[in-house]
Write a protein that holds these residues in place. Structure first.
Motif, mmCIF file in Angstrom:
data_model
loop_
_atom_site.group_PDB
_atom_site.id
_atom_site.type_symbol
_atom_site.label_atom_id
_atom_site.label_comp_id
_atom_site.label_asym_id
_atom_site.label_seq_id
_atom_site.Cartn_x
_atom_site.Cartn_y
_atom_site.Cartn_z
ATOM 1 N N LEU A 192 14.536 2.266 21.351
ATOM 2 C CA LEU A 192 14.814 3.521 20.655
ATOM 3 C C LEU A 192 13.531 4.109 20.073
ATOM 4 N N THR A 193 13.405 5.416 20.138
ATOM 5 C CA THR A 193 12.282 6.122 19.517
ATOM 6 C C THR A 193 12.851 7.199 18.593
ATOM 7 N N PHE A 194 11.994 7.701 17.723
ATOM 8 C CA PHE A 194 12.418 8.703 16.743
ATOM 9 C C PHE A 194 11.455 9.884 16.734
ATOM 10 N N PRO A 195 11.374 10.640 17.845
ATOM 11 C CA PRO A 195 10.472 11.794 17.858
ATOM 12 C C PRO A 195 10.868 12.835 16.807
ATOM 13 N N ASP A 196 12.112 12.759 16.360
ATOM 14 C CA ASP A 196 12.637 13.678 15.340
ATOM 15 C C ASP A 196 12.604 13.046 13.948
ATOM 16 N N LEU A 197 11.698 12.116 13.725
ATOM 17 C CA LEU A 197 11.650 11.352 12.473
ATOM 18 C C LEU A 197 11.650 12.254 11.242
ATOM 19 N N ASP A 198 10.871 13.311 11.261
ATOM 20 C CA ASP A 198 10.773 14.186 10.094
ATOM 21 C C ASP A 198 12.043 14.997 9.853
ATOM 22 N N THR A 199 12.810 15.220 10.895
ATOM 23 C CA THR A 199 14.102 15.890 10.743
ATOM 24 C C THR A 199 15.160 14.878 10.315
ATOM 25 N N ARG A 200 15.093 13.714 10.913
ATOM 26 C CA ARG A 200 16.043 12.646 10.624
ATOM 27 C C ARG A 200 15.884 12.129 9.185
ATOM 28 N N CYS A 201 14.646 11.959 8.762
ATOM 29 C CA CYS A 201 14.322 11.474 7.414
ATOM 30 C C CYS A 201 13.363 12.467 6.754
ATOM 31 N N PRO A 202 13.889 13.609 6.332
ATOM 32 C CA PRO A 202 13.008 14.649 5.787
ATOM 33 C C PRO A 202 12.405 14.255 4.442
ATOM 34 N N ALA A 203 11.267 14.853 4.159
ATOM 35 C CA ALA A 203 10.612 14.645 2.871
ATOM 36 C C ALA A 203 11.430 15.320 1.782
ATOM 37 N N ASN A 204 11.519 14.657 0.663
ATOM 38 C CA ASN A 204 12.205 15.200 -0.501
ATOM 39 C C ASN A 204 11.230 15.476 -1.635
ATOM 40 N N VAL A 205 9.999 15.024 -1.438
ATOM 41 C CA VAL A 205 8.949 15.137 -2.440
ATOM 42 C C VAL A 205 7.691 15.639 -1.747
ATOM 43 N N LYS A 206 6.995 16.582 -2.369
ATOM 44 C CA LYS A 206 5.743 17.082 -1.807
ATOM 45 C C LYS A 206 4.755 15.924 -1.688
ATOM 46 N N GLN A 207 4.091 15.838 -0.537
ATOM 47 C CA GLN A 207 3.170 14.755 -0.265
ATOM 48 C C GLN A 207 1.749 15.286 -0.107
ATOM 49 N N PRO A 208 0.765 14.398 -0.222
ATOM 50 C CA PRO A 208 -0.625 14.819 -0.063
ATOM 51 C C PRO A 208 -0.940 15.220 1.380
ATOM 52 N N TRP A 209 -2.092 15.752 1.578
ATOM 53 C CA TRP A 209 -2.614 16.123 2.889
ATOM 54 C C TRP A 209 -1.821 17.247 3.540
ATOM 55 N N GLY A 210 -1.098 18.025 2.731
ATOM 56 C CA GLY A 210 -0.373 19.171 3.262
ATOM 57 C C GLY A 210 0.797 18.804 4.135
ATOM 58 N N ARG A 211 1.242 17.558 4.044
ATOM 59 C CA ARG A 211 2.398 17.119 4.850
ATOM 60 C C ARG A 211 3.548 16.778 3.915
ATOM 61 N N ASP A 212 4.738 17.166 4.347
ATOM 62 C CA ASP A 212 5.937 16.801 3.567
ATOM 63 C C ASP A 212 6.731 15.785 4.331
ATOM 64 N N GLN A 266 0.833 -1.200 0.000
ATOM 65 C CA GLN A 266 0.000 0.000 0.000
ATOM 66 C C GLN A 266 0.867 1.249 0.000
ATOM 67 N N THR A 267 0.528 2.216 -0.844
ATOM 68 C CA THR A 267 1.289 3.467 -0.882
ATOM 69 C C THR A 267 0.593 4.588 -0.117
ATOM 70 N N PHE A 268 -0.661 4.370 0.310
ATOM 71 C CA PHE A 268 -1.439 5.373 1.044
ATOM 72 C C PHE A 268 -1.609 6.665 0.249
ATOM 73 N N GLY A 269 -1.436 6.585 -1.057
ATOM 74 C CA GLY A 269 -1.554 7.772 -1.888
ATOM 75 C C GLY A 269 -0.326 8.665 -1.821
ATOM 76 N N LEU A 270 0.749 8.171 -1.210
ATOM 77 C CA LEU A 270 1.971 8.966 -1.117
ATOM 78 C C LEU A 270 2.686 8.996 -2.451
ATOM 79 N N ASN A 271 3.373 10.090 -2.696
ATOM 80 C CA ASN A 271 4.231 10.183 -3.866
ATOM 81 C C ASN A 271 5.546 9.478 -3.556
ATOM 82 N N GLU A 272 6.125 8.868 -4.563
ATOM 83 C CA GLU A 272 7.376 8.137 -4.370
ATOM 84 C C GLU A 272 8.468 9.071 -3.863
ATOM 85 N N ASP A 273 9.191 8.626 -2.840
ATOM 86 C CA ASP A 273 10.289 9.390 -2.241
ATOM 87 C C ASP A 273 11.362 8.384 -1.834
ATOM 88 N N ILE A 274 12.186 8.015 -2.789
ATOM 89 C CA ILE A 274 13.187 6.965 -2.585
ATOM 90 C C ILE A 274 14.186 7.339 -1.495
#
Length: 98
Positions: free
Chosen positions: A78-98, A51-59
């Motif tokens: 281990l937890t990753f509260p900084d997930l979006d900083t650690r693995c930032p979006a490189n492609v614009k994604q739906p729902w206003g989230r990158d 399932q891609t959840f409607g996400l755009n590909e971001d290799i």
């Protein structure tokens, strides 16, 4: 709880509420769920039969998420509260989230 997030995400995925499923997989990944990280990794990589959840590909983001798995093997708490900083979006994604 990381596994609760995973189970809820599965429920929403089955109900085809992909935005909610994605949000829960993301929350579970931040809490350190390997299952959630793998689901997101496969979605961003657009792996066949997953399932891609409607996400755009971001290799690049998929690769980054894949690199977190060995860290969880070394330290299962281990937890990753900084997930979006650690693995930032490189492609614009739906729902206003990158």
């Amino acid at each position: 709880h990381r596994e609760a997030a995973f189970e809820l995400a599965l429920h929403y995925k089955v109900d085809k509420d992909f935005e909610k499923a994605y949000q829960l997989y993301r929350k579970g990944a931040m809490l350190g769920s390997k299952s959630c990280i793998n689901a997101l990794r496969r979605a961003y990589a657009h792996q066949p039969k997953h399932q891609t959840f409607g996400l755009n590909e971001d290799i690049d983001r998929a690769i980054c998420l894949e690199r977190l798995i060995p860290k969880l093997r070394e330290n299962p708490d281990l937890t990753f509260p900084d997930l979006d900083t650690r693995c930032p979006a490189n492609v614009k994604q739906p729902w206003g989230r990158d």
